[in-house]
Design a protein around this motif. Structure first.
Motif, PDB file in Angstrom:
ATOM      1  N   ALA A 182       0.821  -1.216  -0.099  1.00 17.92           N
ATOM      2  CA  ALA A 182      -0.137  -0.086   0.183  1.00 17.92           C
ATOM      3  C   ALA A 182       0.846   1.356   0.059  1.00 17.92           C
ATOM      4  CB  ALA A 182      -0.806  -0.062   1.208  1.00 17.92           C
ATOM      5  N   ALA A 183       1.693   1.313   0.925  1.00 17.47           N
ATOM      6  CA  ALA A 183       2.762   2.490   0.924  1.00 17.47           C
ATOM      7  C   ALA A 183       3.810   2.641  -0.018  1.00 17.47           C
ATOM      8  CB  ALA A 183       3.511   2.341   2.318  1.00 17.47           C
ATOM      9  N   VAL A 184       4.156   1.548  -0.400  1.00 16.08           N
ATOM     10  CA  VAL A 184       5.170   1.517  -1.556  1.00 16.08           C
ATOM     11  C   VAL A 184       4.292   1.890  -3.026  1.00 16.08           C
ATOM     12  CG1 VAL A 184       6.552  -0.049  -3.164  1.00 16.08           C
ATOM     13  CG2 VAL A 184       6.905   0.120  -0.858  1.00 16.08           C
ATOM     14  N   CYS A 185       3.260   1.306  -3.225  1.00 18.80           N
ATOM     15  CA  CYS A 185       2.379   1.799  -4.432  1.00 18.80           C
ATOM     16  C   CYS A 185       2.011   3.157  -4.510  1.00 18.80           C
ATOM     17  CB  CYS A 185       1.153   0.934  -4.632  1.00 18.80           C
ATOM     18  SG  CYS A 185       1.370  -0.848  -5.174  1.00 18.80           S
ATOM     19  N   GLY A 186       1.787   3.649  -3.209  1.00 18.73           N
ATOM     20  CA  GLY A 186       1.384   5.093  -3.027  1.00 18.73           C
ATOM     21  C   GLY A 186       2.576   5.864  -3.474  1.00 18.73           C
ATOM     22  N   GLY A 187       3.791   5.415  -3.034  1.00 20.03           N
ATOM     23  CA  GLY A 187       5.033   6.374  -3.267  1.00 20.03           C
ATOM     24  C   GLY A 187       5.383   6.246  -4.862  1.00 20.03           C
ATOM     25  N   ILE A 188       5.155   5.004  -5.492  1.00 17.66           N
ATOM     26  CA  ILE A 188       5.471   4.727  -7.032  1.00 17.66           C
ATOM     27  C   ILE A 188       4.705   5.840  -7.915  1.00 17.66           C
ATOM     28  CG2 ILE A 188       5.390   2.935  -8.720  1.00 17.66           C
ATOM     29  CD1 ILE A 188       6.352   0.902  -6.593  1.00 17.66           C
ATOM     30  N   VAL A 189       3.270   5.579  -7.599  1.00 17.22           N
ATOM     31  CA  VAL A 189       2.340   6.317  -8.527  1.00 17.22           C
ATOM     32  C   VAL A 189       2.621   7.802  -8.555  1.00 17.22           C
ATOM     33  CG1 VAL A 189       0.700   4.477  -8.826  1.00 17.22           C
ATOM     34  CG2 VAL A 189       0.478   6.180  -7.178  1.00 17.22           C
ATOM     35  N   SER A 190       3.005   8.346  -7.493  1.00 16.19           N
ATOM     36  CA  SER A 190       3.315   9.564  -7.016  1.00 16.19           C
ATOM     37  C   SER A 190       4.641  10.099  -7.521  1.00 16.19           C
ATOM     38  CB  SER A 190       2.958  10.038  -5.513  1.00 16.19           C
ATOM     39  OG  SER A 190       1.963   9.324  -4.683  1.00 16.19           O
ATOM     40  N   GLY A 191       5.628   9.237  -8.110  1.00 14.05           N
ATOM     41  CA  GLY A 191       6.719   9.683  -8.810  1.00 14.05           C
ATOM     42  C   GLY A 191       7.669   9.841  -7.679  1.00 14.05           C
ATOM     43  N   GLY A 192       7.942   9.040  -6.680  1.00  9.88           N
ATOM     44  CA  GLY A 192       8.912   8.974  -5.758  1.00  9.88           C
ATOM     45  C   GLY A 192      10.259   8.517  -6.225  1.00  9.88           C
ATOM     46  N   ALA A 193      11.233   9.056  -5.965  1.00 10.20           N
ATOM     47  CA  ALA A 193      12.661   8.312  -6.406  1.00 10.20           C
ATOM     48  C   ALA A 193      12.903   7.138  -5.865  1.00 10.20           C
ATOM     49  CB  ALA A 193      13.662   9.419  -5.936  1.00 10.20           C
ATOM     50  N   ASP A 194      13.866   6.275  -6.539  1.00  2.96           N
ATOM     51  CA  ASP A 194      13.986   4.967  -6.053  1.00  2.96           C
ATOM     52  C   ASP A 194      14.353   4.961  -4.289  1.00  2.96           C
ATOM     53  OD1 ASP A 194      13.305   3.859  -8.299  1.00  2.96           O
ATOM     54  OD2 ASP A 194      15.262   3.523  -9.102  1.00  2.96           O
ATOM     55  N   GLU A 195      15.261   5.744  -3.902  1.00  2.72           N
ATOM     56  CA  GLU A 195      15.632   5.643  -2.644  1.00  2.72           C
ATOM     57  C   GLU A 195      14.467   6.278  -1.630  1.00  2.72           C
ATOM     58  OE1 GLU A 195      17.115   7.669  -4.965  1.00  2.72           O
ATOM     59  OE2 GLU A 195      17.323   9.481  -4.267  1.00  2.72           O
ATOM     60  N   GLU A 196      13.625   6.946  -2.268  1.00  6.35           N
ATOM     61  CA  GLU A 196      12.479   7.244  -1.232  1.00  6.35           C
ATOM     62  C   GLU A 196      11.712   5.973  -1.179  1.00  6.35           C
ATOM     63  OE1 GLU A 196      11.481  12.261  -1.881  1.00  6.35           O
ATOM     64  OE2 GLU A 196      11.079  10.688  -3.808  1.00  6.35           O
ATOM     65  N   ILE A 197      11.402   5.218  -2.404  1.00  7.43           N
ATOM     66  CA  ILE A 197      10.510   4.118  -2.324  1.00  7.43           C
ATOM     67  C   ILE A 197      11.130   3.271  -1.459  1.00  7.43           C
ATOM     68  CG2 ILE A 197       9.599   2.242  -3.767  1.00  7.43           C
ATOM     69  CD1 ILE A 197       8.514   5.010  -4.380  1.00  7.43           C
ATOM     70  N   GLU A 198      12.374   3.101  -1.294  1.00  5.29           N
ATOM     71  CA  GLU A 198      12.960   2.028  -0.394  1.00  5.29           C
ATOM     72  C   GLU A 198      12.880   2.454   0.908  1.00  5.29           C
ATOM     73  OE1 GLU A 198      13.696  -1.061  -1.063  1.00  5.29           O
ATOM     74  OE2 GLU A 198      12.726  -0.494  -2.997  1.00  5.29           O
ATOM     75  N   GLY A 199      12.959   3.614   1.304  1.00  3.71           N
ATOM     76  CA  GLY A 199      12.734   4.085   2.633  1.00  3.71           C
ATOM     77  C   GLY A 199      11.306   3.994   2.961  1.00  3.71           C
ATOM     78  N   ILE A 200      10.321   4.185   2.191  1.00  2.00           N
ATOM     79  CA  ILE A 200       9.002   3.908   2.506  1.00  2.00           C
ATOM     80  C   ILE A 200       8.767   2.424   2.798  1.00  2.00           C
ATOM     81  CG2 ILE A 200       6.610   3.712   1.486  1.00  2.00           C
ATOM     82  CD1 ILE A 200       7.480   6.420  -0.047  1.00  2.00           C
ATOM     83  N   ARG A 201       9.344   1.401   2.168  1.00  2.00           N
ATOM     84  CA  ARG A 201       9.376   0.044   2.306  1.00  2.00           C
ATOM     85  C   ARG A 201       9.568  -0.381   3.357  1.00  2.00           C
ATOM     86  NH1 ARG A 201       8.359  -3.686  -1.771  1.00  2.00           N
ATOM     87  NH2 ARG A 201       9.024  -2.627  -3.272  1.00  2.00           N
ATOM     88  N   ARG A 202      11.015   0.222   3.938  1.00  2.00           N
ATOM     89  CA  ARG A 202      11.358  -0.155   5.076  1.00  2.00           C
ATOM     90  C   ARG A 202      10.635   0.353   6.328  1.00  2.00           C
ATOM     91  NH1 ARG A 202      16.419   1.361   2.645  1.00  2.00           N
ATOM     92  NH2 ARG A 202      16.198   3.376   3.720  1.00  2.00           N
ATOM     93  N   TYR A 203      10.069   1.692   6.430  1.00  2.00           N
ATOM     94  CA  TYR A 203       8.999   2.110   7.286  1.00  2.00           C
ATOM     95  C   TYR A 203       7.981   1.103   7.126  1.00  2.00           C
ATOM     96  CZ  TYR A 203       4.687   4.630   8.284  1.00  2.00           C
ATOM     97  OH  TYR A 203       3.367   4.810   9.051  1.00  2.00           O
ATOM     98  N   ALA A 204       7.302   0.779   5.839  1.00  2.00           N
ATOM     99  CA  ALA A 204       5.985  -0.128   6.183  1.00  2.00           C
ATOM    100  C   ALA A 204       6.514  -1.228   6.441  1.00  2.00           C
ATOM    101  CB  ALA A 204       5.439  -0.074   4.429  1.00  2.00           C
TER     102      ALA A 204
END
Lengths: 289, 289
Positions: A182-204
């Protein structure tokens, strides 16, 4: 958070209006609008905010994740699975609509989730490569690396002595993977950079585990009425839970540790944008049902 | 056609290698490699050839459609659905693996189908917007406009007097929609122009109906051994079928008409490229099991 939940509910209502065959749609909507907390959609929207995205871009994946979650609840409650009769204070889907309709409503919700992402992302100007990455992420959270794998191991472990590693496997797959998606998809479709997505993944991932630890604690401490589902079921079925394996104090300490780890992952982001994800971690940790 | 089937089988084998949890993968592979005719994948590959595409681009959707088809067979056979014990000459999935594993194997196959399209199309250089259109097309063939809708109406019609319109609704949704999606997805990922895709769709609609008419005829004329599934079941359960509603001669004439209509749709395409789709229409019309 209440206004976000309303935004999600309105979007879900538009995403699944009544149609033909009517009974099928009624069954799908019965579970989709059963008063869920919408934690997964809110994770998607909060991750979108974290990377500075537009909420409209993240709403399709937010809705899709909730459809997937609802499907998993319907199927998990079936007689051949956990055989649950009560969910969110109401009869489970198969009790209300019959087993075959419930099973098919789940299948249809799963398919609809992917259709919704594919069509609505296009509609809202989300670049196709981002939408496609979200499809892959969401799908992987359902199947052999996600929900289904967790449920298979969970069913196989019933009545057996389960160690902490197996318990963690079950929860990572049954619960945490979809929260993560859920969190990662929200970041991906919103154009998050790769390192941001990985941060979101760890948080999630921390939040996903946290969710289950709190769930297990609540099963012991709350009544069925307070939970809206059969309480004390874990003890009655002698199911492996965090309180059983770590003791109640151990489970609570673990929960506190997970909140702290999740929050630490947010420290690398722009402070003002981290508020919704911090709030969600606290909401999950301190919820009472 | 045999070499195409082998290409598909090898691609499916790569798409779903054994993994953990083992029993789940065994159950998924048990039904995926049960000797299916691979009609849907071959429709996808033939549509790709029709628009001058590269076979490698169409293989991911070809495999995904077969995963979806397999999932629908597993779920349709379950005790709460058609309660079938024999499929392609072998025990059905839930007889071999138990109801809960069978149900979950179906869920996992459905999710895997979308994950496979999303990941493999990217891998094989299919533009993301095409892959995303294929996801939407395939998903729509599963849910409330496809397989599930057909099965719901089919179950609701059991034991009732069914007219030709209802029979057609059931078959369009349960059978024809996925055959249509197979061909259309093959055309989309291969870069077919919009008017080509619409031609493929019309062809596939005729072929989809044809498939079911022939199925109904075979249920009357062939033995269980010849079919690899319980023959005569339609008559035993007094199910509405084309032979029942049109007579055997009427059903055969309808089949011939559908083949002609399907072939007529191909006349607007480059003649040398239409051969595989013509061949498939004939194969479906004159198959013996």
């Amino acid at each position: 958070m209440a206004s976000k939940a309303m935004t999600v509910n309105e979007a879900l209502d538009r995403a699944l209006p009544l149609g033909h065959p009517e009974r099928l749609f009624e069954s799908m909507r019965y579970s989709l609008f059963a008063g869920g907390k919408r934690v997964r959609p809110m994770l998607a929207l909060a991750a979108c905010e974290l990377v500075g995205g537009d909420e409209a871009a993240a709403l399709p994946v937010a809705c899709a994740v909730e459809m997937v979650h609802t499907m998993s609840l319907i199927h998990d409650d079936l007689p051949c699975m956990d055989d649950d009769h009560l969910r969110r204070g109401r009869p489970t889907n198969h009790v209300a609509f019959g087993v075959s309709t419930a099973l098919l409503a789940g299948d249809a919700l799963l398919a609809r989730a992917f259709e919704h992402v594919a069509r609505e992302c296009t509609e809202h100007g989300v670049p196709a490569d981002r939408a496609l990455r979200a499809v892959a992420e969401l799908a992987s959270a359902v199947g052999t690396d996600g929900l289904v794998a967790g449920q298979v191991v969970d069913l196989a472990s019933e009545g057996a002595d389960v160690d902490l590693a197996t318990l963690e496997y079950i929860h990572v797959h049954k619960t945490a993977r979809l929260l993560e998606a859920a969190a990662v998809c929200g970041g991906i479709v919103s154009g998050g950079a790769d390192e941001e997505i990985e941060g979101i993944r760890r948080y999630a991932r921390y939040v996903g585990l946290l969710f289950q630890v709190v769930d297990d604690v609540l099963d012991v401490t709350r009544t069925s009425e307070q939970l809206g589902k059969t309480a004390g079921k874990d003890i009655a079925t002698d199911k492996a839970t965090y309180p059983k394996l770590m003791g109640m104090d151990g489970a609570r300490a673990y929960a506190a540790e997970l909140v702290a780890s999740a929050e630490a992952e947010l420290d690398r982001f722009d402070g003002t944008r981290t508020e919704p994800l911090r709030h969600l971690a606290h909401f999950i940790a301190y919820r009472q049902h």
